[in-house]
Design an enzyme around this catalytic site. Structure first.
Site, PDB file in Angstrom:
ATOM      1  N   CYS A   1       0.869  -1.174   0.000  1.00  0.00           N
ATOM      2  CA  CYS A   1       0.000   0.000   0.000  1.00  0.00           C
ATOM      3  C   CYS A   1       0.910   1.229   0.000  1.00  0.00           C
ATOM      4  O   CYS A   1       2.096   1.111  -0.316  1.00  0.00           O
ATOM      5  CB  CYS A   1      -0.982  -0.016   1.177  1.00  0.00           C
TER       6      CYS A   1
ATOM      7  N   ASN B   1       2.459   1.502   4.257  1.00  0.00           N
ATOM      8  CA  ASN B   1       2.705   0.232   4.945  1.00  0.00           C
ATOM      9  C   ASN B   1       2.382   0.309   6.434  1.00  0.00           C
ATOM     10  O   ASN B   1       3.071  -0.258   7.268  1.00  0.00           O
ATOM     11  CB  ASN B   1       4.140  -0.239   4.710  1.00  0.00           C
TER      12      ASN B   1
ATOM     13  N   CYS C   1      -1.400   0.591   7.253  1.00  0.00           N
ATOM     14  CA  CYS C   1      -2.822   0.238   7.389  1.00  0.00           C
ATOM     15  C   CYS C   1      -3.171  -1.009   6.579  1.00  0.00           C
ATOM     16  O   CYS C   1      -3.313  -2.097   7.124  1.00  0.00           O
ATOM     17  CB  CYS C   1      -3.721   1.403   6.955  1.00  0.00           C
ATOM     18  N   ARG C   2      -3.310  -0.857   5.284  1.00  0.00           N
ATOM     19  CA  ARG C   2      -3.825  -1.943   4.452  1.00  0.00           C
ATOM     20  C   ARG C   2      -2.858  -3.096   4.259  1.00  0.00           C
ATOM     21  O   ARG C   2      -3.234  -4.266   4.445  1.00  0.00           O
ATOM     22  CB  ARG C   2      -4.253  -1.392   3.089  1.00  0.00           C
ATOM     23  N   SER C   3      -1.621  -2.829   3.871  1.00  0.00           N
ATOM     24  CA  SER C   3      -0.703  -3.939   3.590  1.00  0.00           C
ATOM     25  C   SER C   3      -0.291  -4.706   4.852  1.00  0.00           C
ATOM     26  O   SER C   3      -0.197  -5.937   4.799  1.00  0.00           O
ATOM     27  CB  SER C   3       0.511  -3.487   2.768  1.00  0.00           C
TER      28      SER C   3
ATOM     29  N   ASP D   1      -7.999   3.268   1.164  1.00  0.00           N
ATOM     30  CA  ASP D   1      -7.181   3.615   2.326  1.00  0.00           C
ATOM     31  C   ASP D   1      -8.080   4.125   3.447  1.00  0.00           C
ATOM     32  O   ASP D   1      -8.778   5.120   3.278  1.00  0.00           O
ATOM     33  CB  ASP D   1      -6.172   4.685   1.927  1.00  0.00           C
TER      34      ASP D   1
END
Length: 165
Positions: free
Chosen positions: A15, A18, A20-22, A133
């Site tokens: 993301c 690095n 939140c999402r990944s 995001d």
């Protein structure tokens, strides 16, 4: 040839920062492969396209949402995508089209087949193809990320297992 006789499959989730999402994808995928007994055959990591948060733990809101579902990510630390990642990883999966475009631009041509979107492995079409995001939104954004990542991760595991047969 048996699955364990083949080389370890390496998956990198990406993301922007690095945090939140990944790392959420990393934690979910890691637990799913451990539960399936595939942690000796599949390696997982995460990275960001931007170097905003190098060395930082995942966003506390992401950690809390994940922990509520039984996923731990307190051991993860943000890093940025490195040139060797395109060589070392078999799957380099972005969370959205903006980060996918950045990866495609950085990726050497011979490795372009490794780069894609995590959501391409999601069988639930109502989710769409991008994981938004949640950083500037409320708690529901982190829950939605988890919902999407869980379904797509199961699809990715299924894909990897079929490809290894």
């Amino acid at each position: 040839m048996k699955f364990e006789e083949l080389k370890k499959t390496k998956v990198l989730f990406v993301c922007m920062g690095n945090i939140c999402r990944s790392p959420t994808a990393n934690a979910v995928f890691r637990q799913l492969i451990e539960s399936a007994g595939l942690d000796k055959e599949i390696f997982v990591d995460s990275a960001g396209t931007h170097a905003y948060h190098i060395g930082d733990a995942p966003d506390q809101r992401a950690q809390n949402a994940a922990l509520h579902r039984g996923y731990k990510m307190c051991d993860l630390r943000a890093r940025s995508v490195q040139p060797n990642d395109f060589i070392d990883f078999d799957y380099i999966l972005a969370m959205d089209n903006d980060n996918l475009a950045i990866l495609q631009k950085r990726c050497p041509t011979q490795f372009s087949n490794k780069v894609g979107l995590l959501m391409q492995y999601c069988h639930k079409t109502s989710f769409g193809k991008e994981i938004a995001d949640p950083y500037f939104g409320g708690q529901q954004g982190f829950e939605t990320v988890l919902d999407m990542v869980e379904v797509a991760s199961r699809g990715l595991i299924e894909h990897i297992c079929k490809a290894k047969q």
